[in-house]
Design a protein around this motif. Structure first.
Motif, PDB file in Angstrom:
ATOM      1  N   ASN A  17      -1.818 -15.736   3.349  1.00 40.68           N
ATOM      2  CA  ASN A  17      -1.268 -16.467   2.206  1.00 40.68           C
ATOM      3  C   ASN A  17       0.150 -16.016   1.854  1.00 40.68           C
ATOM      4  OD1 ASN A  17      -3.469 -18.284   0.801  1.00 40.68           O
ATOM      5  ND2 ASN A  17      -4.535 -16.446   1.513  1.00 40.68           N
ATOM      6  N   HIS A  18       0.738 -15.188   2.729  1.00 36.99           N
ATOM      7  CA  HIS A  18       2.115 -14.707   2.562  1.00 36.99           C
ATOM      8  C   HIS A  18       2.296 -13.864   1.301  1.00 36.99           C
ATOM      9  CE1 HIS A  18       2.973 -17.468   5.830  1.00 36.99           C
ATOM     10  NE2 HIS A  18       2.525 -18.473   5.105  1.00 36.99           N
ATOM     11  N   TYR A  19       1.240 -13.231   0.861  1.00 37.73           N
ATOM     12  CA  TYR A  19       1.344 -12.285  -0.238  1.00 37.73           C
ATOM     13  C   TYR A  19       1.623 -10.910   0.360  1.00 37.73           C
ATOM     14  CZ  TYR A  19      -0.389 -15.506  -3.843  1.00 37.73           C
ATOM     15  OH  TYR A  19      -0.536 -16.526  -4.737  1.00 37.73           O
ATOM     16  N   TYR A  20       2.869 -10.703   0.759  1.00 36.43           N
ATOM     17  CA  TYR A  20       3.220  -9.482   1.475  1.00 36.43           C
ATOM     18  C   TYR A  20       3.077  -8.244   0.594  1.00 36.43           C
ATOM     19  CZ  TYR A  20       5.079 -12.889   4.741  1.00 36.43           C
ATOM     20  OH  TYR A  20       5.203 -13.950   5.606  1.00 36.43           O
ATOM     21  N   GLY A  21       3.223  -8.450  -0.725  1.00 34.72           N
ATOM     22  CA  GLY A  21       3.018  -7.327  -1.634  1.00 34.72           C
ATOM     23  C   GLY A  21       1.609  -6.795  -1.543  1.00 34.72           C
ATOM     24  N   GLU A  22       0.632  -7.713  -1.505  1.00 39.40           N
ATOM     25  CA  GLU A  22      -0.764  -7.303  -1.396  1.00 39.40           C
ATOM     26  C   GLU A  22      -1.057  -6.690  -0.024  1.00 39.40           C
ATOM     27  OE1 GLU A  22      -3.225  -7.604  -4.131  1.00 39.40           O
ATOM     28  OE2 GLU A  22      -1.136  -7.419  -4.736  1.00 39.40           O
ATOM     29  N   VAL A  23      -0.434  -7.242   1.012  1.00 35.32           N
ATOM     30  CA  VAL A  23      -0.619  -6.697   2.361  1.00 35.32           C
ATOM     31  C   VAL A  23      -0.144  -5.243   2.404  1.00 35.32           C
ATOM     32  CG1 VAL A  23       0.028  -6.889   4.798  1.00 35.32           C
ATOM     33  CG2 VAL A  23      -0.356  -8.957   3.442  1.00 35.32           C
ATOM     34  N   LEU A  24       1.076  -5.019   1.902  1.00 30.20           N
ATOM     35  CA  LEU A  24       1.636  -3.673   1.905  1.00 30.20           C
ATOM     36  C   LEU A  24       0.825  -2.742   1.000  1.00 30.20           C
ATOM     37  CD1 LEU A  24       5.443  -4.569   1.751  1.00 30.20           C
ATOM     38  CD2 LEU A  24       4.192  -3.661   3.707  1.00 30.20           C
ATOM     39  N   THR A  25       0.404  -3.270  -0.142  1.00 32.57           N
ATOM     40  CA  THR A  25      -0.369  -2.456  -1.083  1.00 32.57           C
ATOM     41  C   THR A  25      -1.655  -1.956  -0.448  1.00 32.57           C
ATOM     42  OG1 THR A  25       0.497  -3.628  -3.005  1.00 32.57           O
ATOM     43  CG2 THR A  25      -1.562  -2.434  -3.299  1.00 32.57           C
ATOM     44  N   TYR A  26      -2.383  -2.866   0.195  1.00 31.41           N
ATOM     45  CA  TYR A  26      -3.700  -2.502   0.713  1.00 31.41           C
ATOM     46  C   TYR A  26      -3.623  -1.723   2.030  1.00 31.41           C
ATOM     47  CZ  TYR A  26      -6.566  -4.615  -2.845  1.00 31.41           C
ATOM     48  OH  TYR A  26      -7.188  -4.870  -4.036  1.00 31.41           O
ATOM     49  N   PHE A  27      -2.670  -2.076   2.901  1.00 34.73           N
ATOM     50  CA  PHE A  27      -2.582  -1.369   4.178  1.00 34.73           C
ATOM     51  C   PHE A  27      -1.895  -0.013   4.038  1.00 34.73           C
ATOM     52  CE2 PHE A  27      -3.260  -5.107   7.229  1.00 34.73           C
ATOM     53  CZ  PHE A  27      -4.458  -4.580   7.665  1.00 34.73           C
ATOM     54  N   LEU A  28      -0.883   0.074   3.165  1.00 35.93           N
ATOM     55  CA  LEU A  28      -0.103   1.301   3.069  1.00 35.93           C
ATOM     56  C   LEU A  28      -0.517   2.200   1.903  1.00 35.93           C
ATOM     57  CD1 LEU A  28       3.504  -0.032   3.863  1.00 35.93           C
ATOM     58  CD2 LEU A  28       1.789   0.900   5.430  1.00 35.93           C
ATOM     59  N   LEU A  29      -1.225   1.629   0.905  1.00 37.56           N
ATOM     60  CA  LEU A  29      -1.600   2.427  -0.249  1.00 37.56           C
ATOM     61  C   LEU A  29      -3.123   2.490  -0.460  1.00 37.56           C
ATOM     62  CD1 LEU A  29       1.112   1.418  -2.901  1.00 37.56           C
ATOM     63  CD2 LEU A  29       0.942   3.558  -1.622  1.00 37.56           C
ATOM     64  N   THR A  30      -3.709   1.323  -0.765  1.00 37.78           N
ATOM     65  CA  THR A  30      -5.128   1.302  -1.122  1.00 37.78           C
ATOM     66  C   THR A  30      -6.027   1.798   0.000  1.00 37.78           C
ATOM     67  OG1 THR A  30      -4.698  -0.586  -2.565  1.00 37.78           O
ATOM     68  CG2 THR A  30      -6.994  -0.132  -2.019  1.00 37.78           C
ATOM     69  N   LEU A  31      -5.804   1.308   1.214  1.00 40.21           N
ATOM     70  CA  LEU A  31      -6.649   1.708   2.346  1.00 40.21           C
ATOM     71  C   LEU A  31      -6.546   3.205   2.643  1.00 40.21           C
ATOM     72  CD1 LEU A  31      -8.593   0.999   4.610  1.00 40.21           C
ATOM     73  CD2 LEU A  31      -6.634   0.282   6.001  1.00 40.21           C
ATOM     74  N   PRO A  32      -5.329   3.763   2.829  1.00 35.82           N
ATOM     75  CA  PRO A  32      -5.252   5.212   3.088  1.00 35.82           C
ATOM     76  C   PRO A  32      -5.813   6.048   1.936  1.00 35.82           C
ATOM     77  CG  PRO A  32      -3.178   4.142   3.639  1.00 35.82           C
ATOM     78  CD  PRO A  32      -3.992   3.124   2.912  1.00 35.82           C
ATOM     79  N   MET A  33      -5.498   5.623   0.683  1.00 32.99           N
ATOM     80  CA  MET A  33      -5.987   6.383  -0.460  1.00 32.99           C
ATOM     81  C   MET A  33      -7.501   6.286  -0.587  1.00 32.99           C
ATOM     82  SD  MET A  33      -3.611   8.079  -1.948  1.00 32.99           S
ATOM     83  CE  MET A  33      -4.286   8.458  -3.555  1.00 32.99           C
ATOM     84  N   ALA A  34      -8.063   5.130  -0.210  1.00 34.91           N
ATOM     85  CA  ALA A  34      -9.521   4.979  -0.238  1.00 34.91           C
ATOM     86  C   ALA A  34     -10.174   5.921   0.772  1.00 34.91           C
ATOM     87  CB  ALA A  34      -9.907   3.533   0.058  1.00 34.91           C
ATOM     88  N   ILE A  35      -9.521   6.098   1.914  1.00 35.42           N
ATOM     89  CA  ILE A  35     -10.030   7.019   2.937  1.00 35.42           C
ATOM     90  C   ILE A  35      -9.973   8.461   2.410  1.00 35.42           C
ATOM     91  CG2 ILE A  35      -9.622   7.981   5.235  1.00 35.42           C
ATOM     92  CD1 ILE A  35      -8.577   5.194   6.056  1.00 35.42           C
ATOM     93  N   PHE A  36      -8.832   8.831   1.799  1.00 30.66           N
ATOM     94  CA  PHE A  36      -8.700  10.164   1.212  1.00 30.66           C
ATOM     95  C   PHE A  36      -9.728  10.368   0.092  1.00 30.66           C
ATOM     96  CE2 PHE A  36      -4.145  10.077   2.779  1.00 30.66           C
ATOM     97  CZ  PHE A  36      -4.338  11.082   3.715  1.00 30.66           C
ATOM     98  N   ALA A  37      -9.903   9.307  -0.723  1.00 30.33           N
ATOM     99  CA  ALA A  37     -10.861   9.385  -1.832  1.00 30.33           C
ATOM    100  C   ALA A  37     -12.277   9.573  -1.312  1.00 30.33           C
ATOM    101  CB  ALA A  37     -10.766   8.131  -2.692  1.00 30.33           C
ATOM    102  N   LEU A  38     -12.607   8.881  -0.209  1.00 27.08           N
ATOM    103  CA  LEU A  38     -13.936   9.022   0.384  1.00 27.08           C
ATOM    104  C   LEU A  38     -14.199  10.457   0.800  1.00 27.08           C
ATOM    105  CD1 LEU A  38     -16.587   7.862   1.453  1.00 27.08           C
ATOM    106  CD2 LEU A  38     -15.394   7.262   3.571  1.00 27.08           C
ATOM    107  N   PHE A  39     -13.217  11.080   1.446  1.00 28.69           N
ATOM    108  CA  PHE A  39     -13.374  12.476   1.853  1.00 28.69           C
ATOM    109  C   PHE A  39     -13.464  13.389   0.624  1.00 28.69           C
ATOM    110  CE2 PHE A  39     -11.655  11.035   6.002  1.00 28.69           C
ATOM    111  CZ  PHE A  39     -12.626  11.585   6.816  1.00 28.69           C
ATOM    112  N   SER A  40     -12.690  13.063  -0.414  1.00 26.71           N
ATOM    113  CA  SER A  40     -12.723  13.852  -1.642  1.00 26.71           C
ATOM    114  C   SER A  40     -14.084  13.755  -2.311  1.00 26.71           C
ATOM    115  CB  SER A  40     -11.631  13.357  -2.606  1.00 26.71           C
ATOM    116  OG  SER A  40     -11.708  14.024  -3.845  1.00 26.71           O
ATOM    117  N   TRP A  41     -14.634  12.533  -2.356  1.00 25.98           N
ATOM    118  CA  TRP A  41     -15.946  12.336  -2.987  1.00 25.98           C
ATOM    119  C   TRP A  41     -17.050  13.022  -2.184  1.00 25.98           C
ATOM    120  CZ3 TRP A  41     -16.946   6.961  -5.593  1.00 25.98           C
ATOM    121  CH2 TRP A  41     -15.892   6.679  -6.483  1.00 25.98           C
ATOM    122  N   LEU A  42     -16.967  12.927  -0.853  1.00 21.28           N
ATOM    123  CA  LEU A  42     -17.997  13.540  -0.005  1.00 21.28           C
ATOM    124  C   LEU A  42     -17.938  15.064  -0.055  1.00 21.28           C
ATOM    125  CD1 LEU A  42     -17.868  11.237   3.161  1.00 21.28           C
ATOM    126  CD2 LEU A  42     -19.722  11.379   1.476  1.00 21.28           C
TER     127      LEU A  42
END
Length: 243
Positions: free
Chosen positions: A79-104
């Motif tokens: 949908n050409h929402y590049y802000g959301e693409v960058l947010t989720y691939f460069l911020l949300t996704l990596p941070m979610a991975i870090f958060a998962l390790f932190s929670w575990l």
């Protein structure tokens, strides 16, 4: 059979009600707006399910968020929402991975099904403020280069998402509050394009469902935190008495 009963008892009646309402609303909006994108439906259902597990401070919620982030980033790219693409691939996704390790790695009393909820330190707030400012400025210019639609709204989405994911990594109840704020921003973002594509209403409805879940998560985490701290206090007092 025992596992099914255990899962049924794991969630409260209110949590089952929220989850069933979320599933029903998402599927109904998908049918009503005559969507043909099964991937969008799958992402919404996965996202809503992740939130009800996250509300229980269960790391499984973070695992499902990782899957949701990948699918949502792909849909945003289409949908050409590049802000959301960058947010989720460069911020949300990596941070979610870090958060998962932190929670575990921080289970409450050794139980992998519930993370140890923590309180923010003053140092954490300063670090968060500095990096939020930095990330917001940098991504504003990056999004501008890509001629992102609704630049200010997209930038605000990045700022709120970064704060939320950072706080989820720190295991703070306030992460859910900032995800709720991010939901409001995303509802606005997808509604801005409904004239061009009415099916965007269903995505906006999805984030309304997420908003309800995130508000519940915040209040439930505050409740869980009080219970954890009381348990740890009693255990410490008992330990002192034994000495």
């Amino acid at each position: 059979m025992n596992n099914t009963m255990a899962l049924f008892k794991y969630f409260t009646k209110l949590e089952w009600l929220i989850w069933l309402f979320s599933m029903t609303s998402i599927i109904s909006s998908y049918i009503f707006f005559n969507q043909a994108n099964l991937l969008a439906l799958a992402a919404s259902l996965i996202g809503a399910t992740s939130l009800i597990f996250s509300a229980k401070a269960n790391p499984l919620g973070q695992g499902l968020i990782i899957i949701f982030s990948v699918i949502y980033a792909y849909l945003s790219l289409r949908n050409h929402y590049y802000g959301e693409v960058l947010t989720y691939f460069l911020l949300t996704l990596p941070m979610a991975i870090f958060a998962l390790f932190s929670w575990l790695s921080h289970p409450f009393e050794g139980k992998k099904s519930q993370v140890l909820i923590s309180r923010l330190k003053v140092k954490d707030i300063y670090i968060l403020a500095f990096f939020t400012f930095l990330v917001t400025i940098v991504f504003y210019f990056i999004l501008d280069i890509f001629h992102t639609s609704f630049l200010l709204v997209a930038t605000l989405s990045i700022a709120t998402s970064f704060v939320a994911t950072f706080l989820s990594y720190k295991r703070s109840p306030f992460y859910a509050l900032f995800f709720a704020l991010n939901d409001v921003v995303l509802i606005l973002l997808w509604l801005l394009e409904v004239d061009a594509d009415p099916s965007h209403y269903s995505i906006a409805i999805c984030f309304i469902i997420f908003l309800i879940n995130d508000i519940y998560t915040f209040f439930n985490w505050v409740k869980l935190q009080k219970g954890q701290e009381l348990t740890l206090k009693k255990r410490l007092e008992q330990k002192d008495l034994n000495f």
